[in-house]
Design a protein around this motif. Sequence first.
Motif, PDB file in Angstrom:
ATOM      1  N   ALA A  96      92.007   6.310   1.970  1.00  0.00           N
ATOM      2  CA  ALA A  96      91.251   5.058   2.018  1.00  0.00           C
ATOM      3  C   ALA A  96      91.015   4.613   3.462  1.00  0.00           C
ATOM      4  O   ALA A  96      89.907   4.194   3.817  1.00  0.00           O
ATOM      5  CB  ALA A  96      91.981   3.973   1.231  1.00  0.00           C
ATOM      6  N   GLU A  97      92.019   4.694   4.291  1.00  0.00           N
ATOM      7  CA  GLU A  97      91.875   4.301   5.692  1.00  0.00           C
ATOM      8  C   GLU A  97      90.878   5.199   6.415  1.00  0.00           C
ATOM      9  O   GLU A  97      90.027   4.709   7.165  1.00  0.00           O
ATOM     10  CB  GLU A  97      93.228   4.331   6.407  1.00  0.00           C
TER      11      GLU A  97
ATOM     12  N   GLN B  87      88.403   6.797   5.180  1.00  0.00           N
ATOM     13  CA  GLN B  87      87.057   6.606   4.643  1.00  0.00           C
ATOM     14  C   GLN B  87      86.555   5.165   4.763  1.00  0.00           C
ATOM     15  O   GLN B  87      85.417   4.877   4.399  1.00  0.00           O
ATOM     16  CB  GLN B  87      87.020   7.032   3.169  1.00  0.00           C
TER      17      GLN B  87
ATOM     18  N   LEU C 176      87.765   2.523   3.056  1.00  0.00           N
ATOM     19  CA  LEU C 176      87.738   1.956   1.708  1.00  0.00           C
ATOM     20  C   LEU C 176      88.841   0.915   1.556  1.00  0.00           C
ATOM     21  O   LEU C 176      89.868   0.983   2.227  1.00  0.00           O
ATOM     22  CB  LEU C 176      87.977   3.050   0.660  1.00  0.00           C
TER      23      LEU C 176
ATOM     24  N   MET D 264      85.772   0.464  -3.168  1.00  0.00           N
ATOM     25  CA  MET D 264      87.192   0.213  -3.361  1.00  0.00           C
ATOM     26  C   MET D 264      87.806   1.387  -4.116  1.00  0.00           C
ATOM     27  O   MET D 264      87.256   1.842  -5.121  1.00  0.00           O
ATOM     28  CB  MET D 264      87.379  -1.078  -4.156  1.00  0.00           C
ATOM     29  N   LEU D 265      88.914   1.873  -3.605  1.00  0.00           N
ATOM     30  CA  LEU D 265      89.661   2.933  -4.263  1.00  0.00           C
ATOM     31  C   LEU D 265      90.764   2.297  -5.098  1.00  0.00           C
ATOM     32  O   LEU D 265      91.551   1.496  -4.584  1.00  0.00           O
ATOM     33  CB  LEU D 265      90.259   3.882  -3.214  1.00  0.00           C
TER      34      LEU D 265
ATOM     35  N   ALA E 243      96.871   8.304  -0.917  1.00  0.00           N
ATOM     36  CA  ALA E 243      95.726   7.445  -1.226  1.00  0.00           C
ATOM     37  C   ALA E 243      95.443   6.467  -0.089  1.00  0.00           C
ATOM     38  O   ALA E 243      94.279   6.241   0.266  1.00  0.00           O
ATOM     39  CB  ALA E 243      95.976   6.691  -2.526  1.00  0.00           C
TER      40      ALA E 243
ATOM     41  N   PHE F 191      91.831  -0.507  -0.841  1.00  0.00           N
ATOM     42  CA  PHE F 191      92.714   0.211  -1.750  1.00  0.00           C
ATOM     43  C   PHE F 191      93.597  -0.750  -2.532  1.00  0.00           C
ATOM     44  O   PHE F 191      94.152  -1.688  -1.967  1.00  0.00           O
ATOM     45  CB  PHE F 191      93.592   1.200  -0.965  1.00  0.00           C
TER      46      PHE F 191
END
Length: 155
Positions: free
Chosen positions: A76-77, A79, A81, A53-54, A72, A83
Amino acid sequence: MILRRYRAVTSAYYRGALGAMLVYDTTKRQSFDHVAKWVDELRGHADNSIVIMLIANKDDLVDLRDVPTEDAVEFAENQGLFFFETSALNGDNVETAFFKLLEEIHNVVSRKVLDCSNGNENESNGGLLKGLKIDVKSSADFEVSEIKKLSTCSC
């Protein structure tokens, strides 16, 4: 020799980790720029099913923001992750982020358990989750006398 020791320590540090929160400061671009290194570190040493989680912290400091939300979200998308934007100062979204992480970890572990119980054990879980499926009934449905009948204890 030092590099070999570093790798051993790093691998041991991440071994068994089910989730990770990578937190950066929205007012310091440099902290966000380091996130990619940490994602690579996690992906290189942790289990491939780790939930990452970012977390953008200091969301309350709008006027000092140095990392746009869009940057960000895009990272995140790309990778894969989760967010969240949070504020540790006033507590905004902090609890929600932790609960989301726990929920996603639970989903991953549940899938692994189901895969194992269906005979689909594979290398991704490393055989760590072995056991039986346990059906839990509510206390209203299950009396103490029934528990004693099922018990293998000699007491």
